[in-house]
Structures are given as C-alpha cells and as structure tokens.
Design a protein around this motif. Structure first.
Motif, mmCIF file in Angstrom:
data_model
loop_
_atom_site.group_PDB
_atom_site.id
_atom_site.type_symbol
_atom_site.label_atom_id
_atom_site.label_comp_id
_atom_site.label_asym_id
_atom_site.label_seq_id
_atom_site.Cartn_x
_atom_site.Cartn_y
_atom_site.Cartn_z
ATOM 1 N N VAL A 155 0.845 -1.196 0.000
ATOM 2 C CA VAL A 155 0.000 0.000 0.000
ATOM 3 C C VAL A 155 0.879 1.244 0.000
ATOM 4 C CG1 VAL A 155 -1.795 1.287 1.227
ATOM 5 C CG2 VAL A 155 -1.845 -1.208 1.222
ATOM 6 N N GLU A 156 0.627 2.133 -0.942
ATOM 7 C CA GLU A 156 1.452 3.346 -1.040
ATOM 8 C C GLU A 156 0.702 4.554 -0.529
ATOM 9 O OE1 GLU A 156 3.077 3.673 -5.009
ATOM 10 O OE2 GLU A 156 4.520 2.087 -4.543
ATOM 11 N N ASP A 157 -0.628 4.489 -0.572
ATOM 12 C CA ASP A 157 -1.393 5.655 -0.136
ATOM 13 C C ASP A 157 -2.800 5.208 0.251
ATOM 14 O OD1 ASP A 157 -1.863 8.290 0.443
ATOM 15 O OD2 ASP A 157 -2.038 8.964 -1.643
ATOM 16 N N VAL A 158 -3.480 6.075 0.974
ATOM 17 C CA VAL A 158 -4.877 5.831 1.342
ATOM 18 C C VAL A 158 -5.641 7.098 1.001
ATOM 19 C CG1 VAL A 158 -6.453 5.293 3.255
ATOM 20 C CG2 VAL A 158 -4.147 4.300 3.223
ATOM 21 N N GLU A 159 -6.757 6.942 0.324
ATOM 22 C CA GLU A 159 -7.595 8.099 -0.008
ATOM 23 C C GLU A 159 -8.976 7.866 0.578
ATOM 24 O OE1 GLU A 159 -7.454 8.225 -4.289
ATOM 25 O OE2 GLU A 159 -5.389 8.957 -4.335
ATOM 26 N N ALA A 160 -9.722 8.935 0.810
ATOM 27 C CA ALA A 160 -11.084 8.762 1.337
ATOM 28 C C ALA A 160 -11.989 9.808 0.715
ATOM 29 C CB ALA A 160 -11.063 8.888 2.858
ATOM 30 N N ARG A 161 -13.155 9.346 0.235
ATOM 31 C CA ARG A 161 -14.115 10.258 -0.401
ATOM 32 C C ARG A 161 -15.471 10.074 0.231
ATOM 33 N NH1 ARG A 161 -14.358 6.840 -4.887
ATOM 34 N NH2 ARG A 161 -15.800 8.189 -5.991
ATOM 35 N N VAL A 162 -16.228 11.182 0.289
ATOM 36 C CA VAL A 162 -17.631 11.084 0.725
ATOM 37 C C VAL A 162 -18.472 11.141 -0.546
ATOM 38 C CG1 VAL A 162 -19.488 12.217 2.017
ATOM 39 C CG2 VAL A 162 -17.136 12.185 2.930
#
Ligand code: MEV
Length: 420
Positions: A155-162
C-alpha cells in the motif's frame, strides 16, 4: 539486431510460422511444442481452473508482427475468433516502424481497492480520521502481504471520499496498492477485507463492500506514434482519419465502435497471455467515460508537417504472475514469447497494439470501407470450403473477387479450370 518484420509471413505454413517465431523469440523447443499442441491445457488442468467442466474450447492463436516499440521488436501473440484483426494490426505496425515505431510509458502497477463504509454519523469528520491514520492503515495492510512488500510493493497511499448515493452518504476508502508484476486482485482484496474491522473502529460506521476497482485509473499505459503522410498515401488520408476520429470524439455511438476496434487487439493479446479480458474491457470503457461523457480512447491529430500523430491512454491491469497465466501452458509461453520484463512493459505493448489496431480500422473506414477486406476473407473461406489449396486457392480467390462472384459452385468451376 532481431526484427519482427517478416514479409510474406502469412504465406508460410502454420509449422513454418511457428519456427520463425521460436527463432525470433528465442523460446525453447519444449515451448514450441506447447504452442503447437491444441491440448496443451489438458482436461485435468481445466477441471481445476473452473467449475462443472465438460470439455475444452479452442480458439486460433496468431501473432502480430512488425511491432517496433521503444526501439525494441516484439511479436505479439493474439487469441481471437475474428478474421482480419491480426493482419490489420501487423499492417499498421509496419506503417509505424517506417517512422521509428511506437513509444510508450506507464504510471506503475498501481491498483485501487475500495472499502465502502455506511452508517457513519459524522461522515466528513470520520473521513479526516481515516486520513490521519493513513500510516497505520498502510502498515496493517502491508502486514498481510510481506512478500509483496519485500519486493518493493504494497500500500502506497490511502484516499477517502464522501459520496452521495440513493442509500444516503457513504465514506469510500481507497487503498492505493503497488502490485508489481501481479494483476493484484487477490492481494488488494485480501488487504481490503483485513482492514475492515479497523476502519469500522475508527469511523464508528459499518463496512460493507471490500473489493478492487476495475477502473484502474492509476495503472495507466500510454503509447504514441507519428505516421508519415506518405506512408498513409498522402495528406488526404491523414485528413480523412482525423475526420473519422472527430466523429468518435463527438458521438458516443461511434466512440463505442471506435473503442471496440481498439479492444479487438488488446483483448486478443490479453487473452493469449492468460490475463482477465473482462477486467481490461471494463477498465477501458469506464476510463473512456471518466469525464462524464463516453470518449474514444485514442486521439488522432495532424503534426505541423502534415503527418498523423496518434496517442492512447488506457488502464491496463495485467500481470505476469498468477491467475490463468500461471496455469495455462500456452499462456505461459505467450508471455515468454513477448520477452517482457515487467507487467508494466506488458501493458505498454498492449497499448501499442490497441493504437495500431485502431489506426488500421479507422484508416480502412476512412478510405475504402471494411467490406472490401471482408469480401476477400469471405472469398478465401468459400474457396477453402470448395476444397481449393495453395496456388489454385489464390487464383480462385482473385477471380471471384474480380468478377464479384463469390460462390462455392463457382469456386469449384474455377478449380477445374486451373487444374487443367
Ligand atoms: C470491427 O470488429 C471493428 C471496427 O468496427 C472498428 C471501428 O469501427 O473503428 C472496424
């Protein structure tokens, strides 16, 4: 320096073509036997691949030749039921190499896994908590696949969207994973499932789906080419191709067919290497619509010198290891035949193939139309059904086309005439 150019390749026997490919690709005699063997995938292996097996379904495997990509020659294996596709790609690749060939790049083997979180009371607040705990999430996911991490992936990154949905607001967490030479479905799905309890704990919500996204928008491959106007038959042809492209750019009804032509090549090569054709197709079409309007995956423009410049950008979630590539003996040899070192290089070859497949289709459509080519294939089929072979077959085909009389009875009549 070895070259994939071979004039009259189509005139060779199946055995001689294979010999040439073996020599070009430097594959072993054993590998050649696998290609030649229609039962290379035996029933026992097949029975372990899918459920309720009752037999094996065969398809022709051919090779696209003439491909010069980043200065290196490739022979590309293709499995397809559609006539003309392999010849068209090989033909367009010949145009491209006259001006130095095709050039490619990629954005890395980055897959996206989605974790859907529902029933979050304070969803924007929860989003920030997820992002705050990025390092912890990365660490927990990576612990699930130490081998991948050891080789430089994970895992290189974590993103979060609503997002707003019919079922209310949802928090969608994306794990951005470098899957290296694997397509990566298993790796990212395992990670998404394993991180679910922690995501529930920190958001106070409930995790629902945990699955990769086939819109592999961070695993893009690109190819570009300039074809000289003289190669194409003049600036008129360049203009015609651009007019045909403009149609696809403006109209989704045409863009769907334009993109189908691209996928004629890509899916055939994806299939030959044992990769997941549906993953590639869904990714391609979703990416074509990423602006909110369905668009062609290629772009055709005129250079300042009046030559034709083409480019393609397309998601390409393909692997060199795992899946059917690991089980299907012919797929394994197909990968060897390509001589690629990484999954990203494999993807770039597919992008180049898609670009050439599209050039071939659009050029024919914008000039003579597809029916003439179809007519010659049809004549060839009819002559074969009539029992014609070798030189006689060629003569019979030519006569039937010239006289626009393509019938089995006529083919038989002509055969009698030529065998006198
Ligand atoms: C046929 O399989 C593919 C084409 O329709 C593609 C195109 O129209 O661009 C010829």
């Amino acid at each position: 320096m070895k070259t994939s150019v071979y004039s009259g390749f189509y005139k060779l026997s199946v055995e001689d073509r294979l010999k040439e490919v073996v020599e070009f690709a430097g594959i072993s005699e054993e590998d050649a036997k696998v290609i030649a063997d229609p039962n290379a995938l035996d029933l026992d292996k097949a029975d372990h691949m899918v459920e309720n097996v009752i037999g094996i379904y065969s398809l022709p495997m051919g090779v696209a030749i003439n491909f010069l990509i980043n200065g290196k020659d490739y022979v590309i294996p293709m499995v397809t039921e559609e006539p003309s596709v392999i010849a068209a790609a090989s033909n367009a690749a010949k145009f491209a190499r006259e001006n130095g060939g095709i050039f490619t790049s990629n954005t890395g083997s980055i897959m996206i896994a989605q974790v859907q979180v529902i029933n979050v009371a304070d969803i924007n607040y929860a989003r920030n908590i997820v992002l705050e705990n990025k390092e912890k999430i990365k660490e927990m996911c990576n612990a699930k696949d130490p081998i991948l991490v050891q080789h430089g992936g994970g895992v290189e990154d974590v993103e979060a969207r609503v997002i707003d949905t019919l079922a209310g607001k949802m928090l969608i967490v994306h794990l951005i994973v470098n899957t290296l030479d694997a397509m990566g479905a298993n790796a990212v799905n395992t990670m998404a499932e394993s991180i679910a309890p922690y995501i529930e704990q920190i958001t106070g919500g409930k995790v629902f789906l945990r699955i990769l996204s086939n819109l592999a928008a961070k695993r893009l491959v690109r190819a570009r080419v300039v074809v000289k106007k003289e190669t194409l038959g003049g600036e008129e042809v360049v203009n015609s191709i651009i007019t045909a492209y403009a149609f696809a750019e403006a109209d989704p009804f045409r863009a769907a067919t334009h993109n189908k032509g691209i996928m004629n090549g890509i899916s055939a090569a994806v299939m030959a290497t044992g990769n997941d054709t549906r993953a590639i197709e869904s990714g391609a079409h979703a990416y074509a619509a990423i602006t909110g309007r369905y668009k062609p995956l290629t772009v055709w423009e005129k250079t300042k010198d009046g030559d034709l410049a083409g480019s393609i950008e397309i998601p390409m979630a393909v692997g060199l290891v795992g899946g059917a590539t690991k089980i299907h003996p012919t797929a394994q040899v197909a990968v060897k035949m390509l001589g690629v070192k990484t999954a990203a290089e494999l993807g770039e070859v597919f992008a180049a193939l898609g670009l050439m497949q599209n050039l071939a289709a659009v050029k024919v459509l914008a000039t003579e139309g597809v029916q003439r080519g179809h007519m010659s294939l049809h004549a060839r089929n009819v002559a074969t059904v009539a029992g014609a072979k070798g030189e006689v077959l060629e003569k019979v085909v030519k006569r039937m086309i010239d006289e626009k009389n393509v019938r089995v009875e006529y083919a038989q009549e002509l055969m009698k005439e030529y065998s006198k």
